[in-house]
Design an enzyme around this catalytic site. Structure first.
Site, PDB file in Angstrom:
ATOM      1  N   HIS A 231       0.826  -1.214   0.000  1.00 38.09           N
ATOM      2  CA  HIS A 231       0.000   0.000   0.000  1.00 38.09           C
ATOM      3  C   HIS A 231       0.864   1.270   0.000  1.00 38.09           C
ATOM      4  O   HIS A 231       0.507   2.274   0.616  1.00 38.09           O
ATOM      5  CB  HIS A 231      -0.960   0.016   1.185  1.00 38.09           C
TER       6      HIS A 231
ATOM      7  N   ASN B 255     -10.230  -3.185   2.107  1.00 44.13           N
ATOM      8  CA  ASN B 255      -9.892  -3.109   0.686  1.00 44.13           C
ATOM      9  C   ASN B 255     -11.154  -2.826  -0.119  1.00 44.13           C
ATOM     10  O   ASN B 255     -12.256  -2.759   0.431  1.00 44.13           O
ATOM     11  CB  ASN B 255      -9.274  -4.432   0.201  1.00 44.13           C
TER      12      ASN B 255
ATOM     13  N   TYR C 159       0.355  -4.462  11.622  1.00 42.43           N
ATOM     14  CA  TYR C 159       0.168  -3.097  11.155  1.00 42.43           C
ATOM     15  C   TYR C 159       0.767  -2.078  12.113  1.00 42.43           C
ATOM     16  O   TYR C 159       1.540  -1.202  11.724  1.00 42.43           O
ATOM     17  CB  TYR C 159      -1.325  -2.818  10.911  1.00 42.43           C
TER      18      TYR C 159
END
Length: 484
Positions: free
Chosen positions: A54, A127, A337
């Site tokens: 990303h 997404n 993350y």
């Protein structure tokens, strides 16, 4: 005299920003030119490492407004009370490309939303697809390696892509989706977004349900023809970024309606697909969409780096009323993350303006690189204490859930990777089926080993016999007899 004085980082006015200080007209540059040294040193450090995935993205500010009170399902305040507005920030992105890559490639799009609620930030990190390629985080590094560049040639490697997918039949549903028309959105405004994973909502009485998030674009879904997308990738690689910025700049504010599917907790034990498997969807007939609210984007970032590049999102950024599920992919993301942000942006990334909660923060985390706070009470930096420091609030504990079994590496016990992929293919019009087959054939032709092609053809055939046969024909191969 102008008030817009150029200054150093410490606020001193700069007298000359055109000429370095030298020892005489032709002498060497002096080290005492601290303005020059600061400019060069800072310039060398103007970039943080780009995201591993990303990396290329665009973002905008906006608000979320509740249109249907769902307090019977969740005590999360941002979803309660019709008309309630919560400020938010969103980042759209491609997955595999680098920071300077083209916007219009065939790739899933990241759809990461940060809500600045009165109970702290809440991130939905999804997404533009309702599913994913894998369902266990232990496979994620290997999967992403196949999407990145060959370590020797530094070129994209279709051999690795299709070898991995052919060895991972759980990817088939997402591969079929990606190779269809929605694999290349026309703009970021004309695509849906999904939380993808299953989450748990808990209400004020402690009652829970499983849910899935669906952001439906109010602009309508529109996609790009691959030839047009390829042309745009060469002529304007920032096409999607530019379109989003200009739409908001011109007052054409894009919006999405948020819906959820709601599943009673006990249904998870009997549903025909594992509801925590992110490679599967829930039938809308079984669990209809329930409207929650509307998200509107109405303000562009003032500074791309400070807001879009340094924005950090994690599915573990939760608020009371929202809990996680046993989804193995989600469980891995809860760690990965936030850990990536600590490495990439810094241990205090949550203190940056774009990430800082609008709610009060009161904890005992201290110091570290680039800290901007030192707590509300300098005398209280531990808990429990006798000095009136912050205390836990038991009503905000995550909901309890039962666990059973033996600690071991256990696969999902549902391995039907073909039914939903086949259903998706059969839902397509004949024209889209042809385009999907052509996209797959074109993507697989560079693969060197027929062994890989045949293994993947077998997966497509198991999903739908026509699907597999057409791909085999396009590649000049036959469907393996053992698959038939």
């Amino acid at each position: 005299m102008t008030n817009n004085r150029l200054t150093t980082s410490w606020g001193a006015p700069v007298g000359d920003n055109q000429n370095s200080m030298t020892a005489g007209a032709r002498g060497p540059v002096l080290i005492q030119d601290v303005h020059l040294l600061e400019k060069l040193a800072h310039f060398n450090r103007e970039r943080v490492p780009e995201r591993v995935v990303h990396a290329k993205g665009a973002g905008a500010h906006g608000y979320f407004e509740v249109t249907n009170d769902v307090s019977k399902y969740t005590k999360a305040k941002l979803f309660n009370g019709v008309g309630k507005r919560t400020p938010m920030f969103i980042r759209f992105s491609t997955v595999a490309g680098e920071l300077g890559s083209a916007d219009t490639v065939r790739d899933p799009r990241g759809f990461a939303v940060k809500f600045y609620t009165e109970d702290g930030n809440y991130d939905i990190v999804g997404n533009n697809t309702p599913i994913f390629f894998i369902r266990d985080a232990i496979k994620f590094p290997d999967f992403i390696h196949t999407q990145k560049r060959h370590p020797q040639t530094h070129l994209k490697n279709p051999n690795a892509v299709w070898d991995f997918w052919s060895h991972s039949p759980e990817s088939l549903h997402q591969v079929t989706y990606l190779m269809g028309d929605r694999g290349i959105p026309a703009t970021l405004r004309h695509m849906n977004g999904y939380g993808s994973h299953t989450f748990k909502w808990t209400n004020a009485e402690g009652e829970g349900v499983w849910i899935k998030y669906h952001f439906k674009t109010d602009q309508g879904v529109k996609n790009l023809d691959p030839a047009v997308a390829e042309k745009l990738a060469g002529e304007n690689p920032d096409y999607h970024t530019e379109d989003l910025f200009n739409a908001i700049k011109n007052g054409d504010f894009p919006s999405w309606t948020l819906y959820v599917q709601v599943m009673p907790l006990e249904d998870a034990n009997t549903y025909r697909f594992d509801p925590f498997d992110v490679t599967k969807t829930w039938s809308h007939k079984d669990y209809p969409l329930i409207e929650v609210g509307r998200m509107v984007l109405d303000r562009n970032p003032e500074n791309y780096f400070a807001e879009v590049e340094q924005a950090t999102f994690s599915p573990g950024t939760l608020v009371p009323g929202v809990d996680v599920s046993p989804d193995k992919m989600l469980q891995g993301r809860l760690f990965a993350y936030a850990d990536a942000h600590r490495y990439r942006v810094g241990v205090n990334h949550n203190q940056l303006p774009i990430n800082r909660p609008h709610a009060d923060v009161d904890n005992n985390q201290r110091d570290g690189f680039m800290t901007m706070t030192n707590g509300k009470n300098p005398d209280v930096y531990y808990e429990p204490n006798s000095y009136g420091g912050a205390v836990e609030t038991s009503e905000n504990k995550q909901a309890a859930f039962p666990v059973t079994g033996v600690a071991e590496s256990v696969p999902y016990d549902h391995n039907d990777h073909y039914t939903q992929a086949g259903d998706l293919y059969r839902l397509m019009s004949e024209e889209e089926r042809t385009r999907t087959v052509n996209n797959i054939v074109g993507a697989m032709k560079p693969v060197e080993k027929d062994e890989i092609k045949l293994r993947q053809i077998g997966h497509f055939f198991k999903a739908d016999a026509e699907f597999g046969a057409r791909i085999a024909e396009g590649l000049g191969l036959s469907v393996p007899e053992e698959v038939k």
